[in-house]
Design an enzyme around this catalytic site. Structure first.
Site, PDB file in Angstrom:
ATOM      1  N   ARG A  67       0.826  -1.205   0.000  1.00  0.00           N
ATOM      2  CA  ARG A  67       0.000   0.000   0.000  1.00  0.00           C
ATOM      3  C   ARG A  67       0.863   1.259   0.000  1.00  0.00           C
ATOM      4  O   ARG A  67       0.442   2.315  -0.430  1.00  0.00           O
ATOM      5  CB  ARG A  67      -0.928  -0.001   1.216  1.00  0.00           C
ATOM      6  CG  ARG A  67      -1.874  -1.188   1.235  1.00  0.00           C
ATOM      7  CD  ARG A  67      -2.534  -1.317   2.588  1.00  0.00           C
ATOM      8  NE  ARG A  67      -1.526  -1.324   3.640  1.00  0.00           N
ATOM      9  CZ  ARG A  67      -1.782  -1.281   4.938  1.00  0.00           C
ATOM     10  NH1 ARG A  67      -3.031  -1.235   5.350  1.00  0.00           N
ATOM     11  NH2 ARG A  67      -0.809  -1.289   5.824  1.00  0.00           N
ATOM     12  N   ASP A 197       7.781 -22.915   7.257  1.00  0.00           N
ATOM     13  CA  ASP A 197       8.324 -22.944   8.603  1.00  0.00           C
ATOM     14  C   ASP A 197       9.836 -22.924   8.406  1.00  0.00           C
ATOM     15  O   ASP A 197      10.433 -23.954   8.080  1.00  0.00           O
ATOM     16  CB  ASP A 197       7.901 -24.226   9.336  1.00  0.00           C
ATOM     17  CG  ASP A 197       8.262 -24.167  10.803  1.00  0.00           C
ATOM     18  OD1 ASP A 197       9.303 -23.550  11.126  1.00  0.00           O
ATOM     19  OD2 ASP A 197       7.519 -24.720  11.622  1.00  0.00           O
ATOM     20  N   HIS A 198      10.439 -21.749   8.571  1.00  0.00           N
ATOM     21  CA  HIS A 198      11.845 -21.649   8.153  1.00  0.00           C
ATOM     22  C   HIS A 198      12.766 -22.494   9.037  1.00  0.00           C
ATOM     23  O   HIS A 198      13.880 -22.788   8.651  1.00  0.00           O
ATOM     24  CB  HIS A 198      12.306 -20.184   8.107  1.00  0.00           C
ATOM     25  CG  HIS A 198      12.389 -19.530   9.439  1.00  0.00           C
ATOM     26  ND1 HIS A 198      11.315 -18.957  10.049  1.00  0.00           N
ATOM     27  CD2 HIS A 198      13.434 -19.384  10.281  1.00  0.00           C
ATOM     28  CE1 HIS A 198      11.695 -18.476  11.209  1.00  0.00           C
ATOM     29  NE2 HIS A 198      12.969 -18.716  11.388  1.00  0.00           N
ATOM     30  N   LYS A 202      16.542 -25.301   8.147  1.00  0.00           N
ATOM     31  CA  LYS A 202      17.881 -25.232   8.743  1.00  0.00           C
ATOM     32  C   LYS A 202      18.594 -26.563   8.536  1.00  0.00           C
ATOM     33  O   LYS A 202      17.989 -27.622   8.633  1.00  0.00           O
ATOM     34  CB  LYS A 202      17.764 -24.887  10.231  1.00  0.00           C
ATOM     35  CG  LYS A 202      17.257 -23.454  10.438  1.00  0.00           C
ATOM     36  CD  LYS A 202      17.053 -23.144  11.891  1.00  0.00           C
ATOM     37  CE  LYS A 202      16.386 -21.803  12.075  1.00  0.00           C
ATOM     38  NZ  LYS A 202      17.292 -20.676  12.064  1.00  0.00           N
ATOM     39  N   ASP A 255       3.253 -18.946  19.268  1.00  0.00           N
ATOM     40  CA  ASP A 255       4.377 -18.391  18.520  1.00  0.00           C
ATOM     41  C   ASP A 255       5.416 -19.463  18.183  1.00  0.00           C
ATOM     42  O   ASP A 255       6.014 -19.430  17.109  1.00  0.00           O
ATOM     43  CB  ASP A 255       5.030 -17.268  19.340  1.00  0.00           C
ATOM     44  CG  ASP A 255       6.075 -16.504  18.537  1.00  0.00           C
ATOM     45  OD1 ASP A 255       5.776 -16.143  17.393  1.00  0.00           O
ATOM     46  OD2 ASP A 255       7.189 -16.277  19.059  1.00  0.00           O
ATOM     47  N   HIS A 260       7.214 -24.389  14.998  1.00  0.00           N
ATOM     48  CA  HIS A 260       8.602 -24.860  14.967  1.00  0.00           C
ATOM     49  C   HIS A 260       8.827 -26.094  15.847  1.00  0.00           C
ATOM     50  O   HIS A 260       9.442 -27.077  15.427  1.00  0.00           O
ATOM     51  CB  HIS A 260       9.548 -23.753  15.434  1.00  0.00           C
ATOM     52  CG  HIS A 260       9.349 -22.445  14.745  1.00  0.00           C
ATOM     53  ND1 HIS A 260       9.177 -22.344  13.392  1.00  0.00           N
ATOM     54  CD2 HIS A 260       9.298 -21.173  15.215  1.00  0.00           C
ATOM     55  CE1 HIS A 260       9.029 -21.070  13.064  1.00  0.00           C
ATOM     56  NE2 HIS A 260       9.094 -20.351  14.155  1.00  0.00           N
ATOM     57  N   LYS A 360      11.040 -16.486  26.072  1.00  0.00           N
ATOM     58  CA  LYS A 360      11.754 -15.237  25.780  1.00  0.00           C
ATOM     59  C   LYS A 360      12.505 -14.796  27.019  1.00  0.00           C
ATOM     60  O   LYS A 360      12.158 -15.173  28.139  1.00  0.00           O
ATOM     61  CB  LYS A 360      10.747 -14.158  25.364  1.00  0.00           C
ATOM     62  CG  LYS A 360      10.195 -14.409  23.966  1.00  0.00           C
ATOM     63  CD  LYS A 360       9.549 -13.165  23.405  1.00  0.00           C
ATOM     64  CE  LYS A 360       9.157 -13.367  21.964  1.00  0.00           C
ATOM     65  NZ  LYS A 360      10.299 -13.424  21.034  1.00  0.00           N
TER      66      LYS A 360
HETATM   67  N1  LIG Z   1       9.564 -10.365  10.255  1.00  0.00           N
HETATM   68  C1  LIG Z   1       9.968 -11.593  10.516  1.00  0.00           C
HETATM   69  O1  LIG Z   1      11.127 -11.844  10.861  1.00  0.00           O
HETATM   70  C2  LIG Z   1       8.996 -12.746  10.388  1.00  0.00           C
HETATM   71  C3  LIG Z   1       9.415 -14.040  10.762  1.00  0.00           C
HETATM   72  C4  LIG Z   1       8.525 -15.118  10.601  1.00  0.00           C
HETATM   73  C5  LIG Z   1       7.266 -14.877  10.086  1.00  0.00           C
HETATM   74  N2  LIG Z   1       6.891 -13.601   9.745  1.00  0.00           N
HETATM   75  C6  LIG Z   1       5.565 -13.433   9.167  1.00  0.00           C
HETATM   76  O2  LIG Z   1       5.721 -12.814   7.894  1.00  0.00           O
HETATM   77  C7  LIG Z   1       4.653 -11.922   7.635  1.00  0.00           C
HETATM   78  C8  LIG Z   1       5.221 -10.532   7.357  1.00  0.00           C
HETATM   79  O3  LIG Z   1       5.982 -10.122   8.470  1.00  0.00           O
HETATM   80  P1  LIG Z   1       6.565  -8.655   8.613  1.00  0.00           P
HETATM   81  O4  LIG Z   1       7.327  -8.651   9.889  1.00  0.00           O
HETATM   82  O5  LIG Z   1       7.235  -8.212   7.386  1.00  0.00           O
HETATM   83  O6  LIG Z   1       5.242  -7.808   8.824  1.00  0.00           O
HETATM   84  P2  LIG Z   1       5.062  -6.242   8.853  1.00  0.00           P
HETATM   85  O7  LIG Z   1       6.373  -5.544   8.671  1.00  0.00           O
HETATM   86  O8  LIG Z   1       4.258  -5.923  10.051  1.00  0.00           O
HETATM   87  O9  LIG Z   1       4.104  -6.007   7.613  1.00  0.00           O
HETATM   88  C9  LIG Z   1       4.515  -6.204   6.270  1.00  0.00           C
HETATM   89  C10 LIG Z   1       3.784  -5.232   5.383  1.00  0.00           C
HETATM   90  O10 LIG Z   1       2.423  -5.564   5.350  1.00  0.00           O
HETATM   91  C11 LIG Z   1       1.662  -4.392   5.092  1.00  0.00           C
HETATM   92  N3  LIG Z   1       0.575  -4.315   6.058  1.00  0.00           N
HETATM   93  C12 LIG Z   1       0.664  -4.122   7.382  1.00  0.00           C
HETATM   94  N4  LIG Z   1      -0.562  -4.130   7.942  1.00  0.00           N
HETATM   95  C13 LIG Z   1      -1.434  -4.341   6.953  1.00  0.00           C
HETATM   96  C14 LIG Z   1      -2.838  -4.447   6.886  1.00  0.00           C
HETATM   97  N5  LIG Z   1      -3.600  -4.361   7.980  1.00  0.00           N
HETATM   98  N6  LIG Z   1      -3.400  -4.653   5.691  1.00  0.00           N
HETATM   99  C15 LIG Z   1      -2.650  -4.767   4.586  1.00  0.00           C
HETATM  100  N7  LIG Z   1      -1.307  -4.656   4.589  1.00  0.00           N
HETATM  101  C16 LIG Z   1      -0.716  -4.455   5.755  1.00  0.00           C
HETATM  102  C17 LIG Z   1       2.601  -3.221   5.256  1.00  0.00           C
HETATM  103  O11 LIG Z   1       2.933  -2.760   3.957  1.00  0.00           O
HETATM  104  P3  LIG Z   1       2.104  -1.579   3.224  1.00  0.00           P
HETATM  105  O12 LIG Z   1       1.639  -0.668   4.285  1.00  0.00           O
HETATM  106  O13 LIG Z   1       3.117  -0.990   2.306  1.00  0.00           O
HETATM  107  O14 LIG Z   1       1.008  -2.258   2.515  1.00  0.00           O
HETATM  108  C18 LIG Z   1       3.834  -3.825   5.873  1.00  0.00           C
HETATM  109  O15 LIG Z   1       5.001  -3.173   5.455  1.00  0.00           O
HETATM  110  C19 LIG Z   1       3.758 -11.984   8.869  1.00  0.00           C
HETATM  111  O16 LIG Z   1       2.757 -12.913   8.632  1.00  0.00           O
HETATM  112  C20 LIG Z   1       4.677 -12.493   9.963  1.00  0.00           C
HETATM  113  O17 LIG Z   1       3.957 -13.200  10.949  1.00  0.00           O
HETATM  114  C21 LIG Z   1       7.723 -12.542   9.888  1.00  0.00           C
END
Ligand SMILES: NC(=O)c1ccc[n+]([C@@H]2O[C@H](COP(=O)([O-])OP(=O)(O)OC[C@H]3O[C@@H](n4cnc5c(N)ncnc54)[C@H](OP(=O)(O)O)[C@@H]3O)[C@@H](O)[C@H]2O)c1
Length: 503
Positions: A67, A197-198, A202, A255, A260, A360
């Site tokens: 967005r 599931d990363h 590993k 979580d 995992h 944690k």
């Molecule tokens: N970060 C990690 O290390 C990690 C690890 C394991 C799993 N995950 C999973 O991977 C997914 C993404 O994680 P993330 O940490 O990158 O998430 P994030 O930074 O919170 O969100 C990713 C993007 O999604 C968009 N977004 C946020 N809220 C939204 C909403 N309500 N509706 C539509 N778009 C929305 C935003 O982009 P725009 O505003 O530009 O649209 C944001 O930059 C999640 O499901 C998370 O559980 C993340």
């Protein structure tokens, strides 16, 4: 994997031939949520590394969507910064990769935006195979699937493909996981879906199958006759950081355990699959989940300890307690620590306790599986030694080292009855570097190949939730034990933890 998709990671015995990318079709990877943390920290560095290794099929394109209004140039600049936070690269190297990147604004609720995306993706010269990666909050997955279906992007004509990749959490409980699955399956077939599931990507986790089933040594001992207990630990020093909103609703069981830890449990305890193939491996995992003794039933009944961190110190630095973290309610009852003792009701594991531990703000970040063997049945050295001989232990360490260590007893040089513990160790960092891919690099490569073996299948997701629901049900009613940040958890678990982890 079908015969038409040779495994690019397969090699002859003793060799790893990682990148036979000529077997892969070029594709357009569409990252939805490309302005987010996952894209910056994991996906883009992994894609760059794959590109540099020559492991991305030529002709691949990477389109970031979100967005946030960004030009493609601005997106590229952000991705350069993100990659440079993890590794050095010259501008020349960067520019070769940057040519693959583009960005488009996309409001997930707006069908017109999806029509525009579909037209863009269908322009001549772009690959007709597409991978859609949901790097988005999970409540958007169903919308994304539905919108992709509405503009026909879920379809592809073989040998091209359309695949959807989603990240955990897969639902918040059993009912929501089933509902999510139903939404996804209205549009996509199971073989188009990749539930990541990363942890499964590993090396040491993947090695579980090799270690267990490519050696004659372990499998005869891998049962209730020789194994005393199995402990799977994934501890963190970090607190909730920026993720308080998500974590306070999820807690440690959702979580870490639902995904995992349950996957590691399945790999360590499942029966031998007949072949190293997705279907056979996934079938054995599902069978294992079905064999878990329901929580709180049977004799002995599975046990659970729950805790929440208080203020303390991590690496000499004062840290606040969970309830004082930004974004956490002052009276939050979310568990940040859990130790679950469970049993597997089958012939192999009857009576063997399995301990799953995660939390944690614990003393160290550690991910490992400890296989504790039984004591020797009789010690002929008993009358010569002042203490019992420690039993053998096999440690499969995933973090901080990736290592396999077998703890044995041997004679020390010197007196006639001098016993001392030794470790037979294999350290992964000694493996040839070109054969090593990090978890997200492997995940992306598997998705390009269409290889589901190290992903969640839907029946596994549902079975895992079904097992954990009664455990989650306990969260409101059983005491939440406080523990000091930087310790190994609540004092009530100290003796058991010390024994299980040999600390
Ligand atoms: N970060 C990690 O290390 C990690 C690890 C394991 C799993 N995950 C999973 O991977 C997914 C993404 O994680 P993330 O940490 O990158 O998430 P994030 O930074 O919170 O969100 C990713 C993007 O999604 C968009 N977004 C946020 N809220 C939204 C909403 N309500 N509706 C539509 N778009 C929305 C935003 O982009 P725009 O505003 O530009 O649209 C944001 O930059 C999640 O499901 C998370 O559980 C993340």
């Amino acid at each position: 994997m079908t015969a038409s998709q040779p495994d690019v990671l397969a090699g002859a015995y003793g060799q790893c031939q990682p990148f036979r990318i000529e077997a892969l079709r070029p594709c357009t990877l569409v990252i939805l949520g490309a302005s987010g943390d996952l894209t910056r920290r994991k996906l883009m560095p992994a894609l760059y590394n794959l590109f540099e290794l020559g492991a991305l099929p030529s002709g691949c394109q990477i389109l970031g969507c979100g967005r946030t209004a960004l030009t493609s140039d601005h997106f590229r600049e952000q991705m350069l910064v993100a990659i440079r936070q993890q590794r050095a690269l010259t501008m020349e190297e960067w520019e070769r990769f940057a040519r693959l990147l583009a960005y488009r604004r996309l409001d997930y609720a707006q069908q017109a935006d999806w029509q525009d995306l579909a037209s863009w993706l269908r322009q001549p010269g772009l690959p007709a195979s597409r991978l859609f990666y949901c790097a988005l909050p999970p409540d958007q997955y169903a919308t994304v699937a539905c919108q992709l279906g509405a503009v026909g992007l879920q379809q592809a004509t073989a040998p091209d493909y359309s695949r959807l990749i989603i990240e955990k959490p897969f639902g918040h409980d059993l009912a929501s996981a089933i509902a999510l699955d139903a939404s996804l399956h209205q549009i996509f077939a199971e073989d188009q879906l990749f539930r990541i599931d990363h942890y499964l990507a590993k090396e040491t986790v993947q090695n579980l199958l090799m270690l267990r089933f490519a050696n004659a040594l372990f499998e005869p001992l891998w049962n209730r006759s020789y194994i005393d207990s199995v402990t799977i630990i994934a501890s963190e020093q970090l607190g909730v950081g920026q993720r308080a909103g998500y974590y306070d609703r999820a807690g440690v069981l959702r979580d870490m355990f639902q995904n995992h830890l349950m996957q590691m449990l399945a790999l360590v305890a499942m029966e031998p699959p007949s072949r190293f193939e997705t279907e056979t491996v996934q079938n054995e995992k599902a069978k294992l989940f079905r064999s878990l003794r329901p929580f709180s039933t049977g004799d002995p009944a599975p046990q659970l300890l729950l805790g929440q961190y208080q203020a303390g110190q991590i690496d000499g630095q004062a840290v606040v307690g969970y309830r004082a973290e930004a974004g956490v309610a002052a009276d939050s009852c979310t568990a940040t620590y859990a130790l679950l003792q469970l049993y597997i009701d089958n012939w192999r594991w009857s009576g063997v306790p399995f301990y799953l531990l995660s939390g944690k703000r614990l003393a160290a970040k550690q991910t490992a599986i400890h296989i504790q063997f039984k004591q020797i049945p009789h010690s002929l050295f008993g009358h010569l030694l002042s203490a019992p001989i420690p039993a053998n232990r096999l440690e499969l360490a995933i973090y901080p080292q990736e290592r396999i260590a077998l703890h044995l007893q041997t004679k020390s040089p010197g007196g006639k009855a001098c016993l001392a513990p030794v470790q037979l160790c294999y350290d992964y960092p000694q493996a040839p570097l070109q054969a090593r891919l990090d978890a997200y690099e492997k995940v992306l490569l598997d998705c390009l190949q269409g290889d589901h073996m190290m992903f969640w299948r839907q029946d596994g997701v549902a079975l895992s939730w079904a097992y954990l629901e009664p455990v989650l049900g306990r969260c409101g009613s059983q005491p939440l034990l406080p523990y000091v940040a930087g310790s190994w958890g609540p004092p009530e678990a100290a003796a058991l933890t010390a024994r299980l982890l040999n600390i």
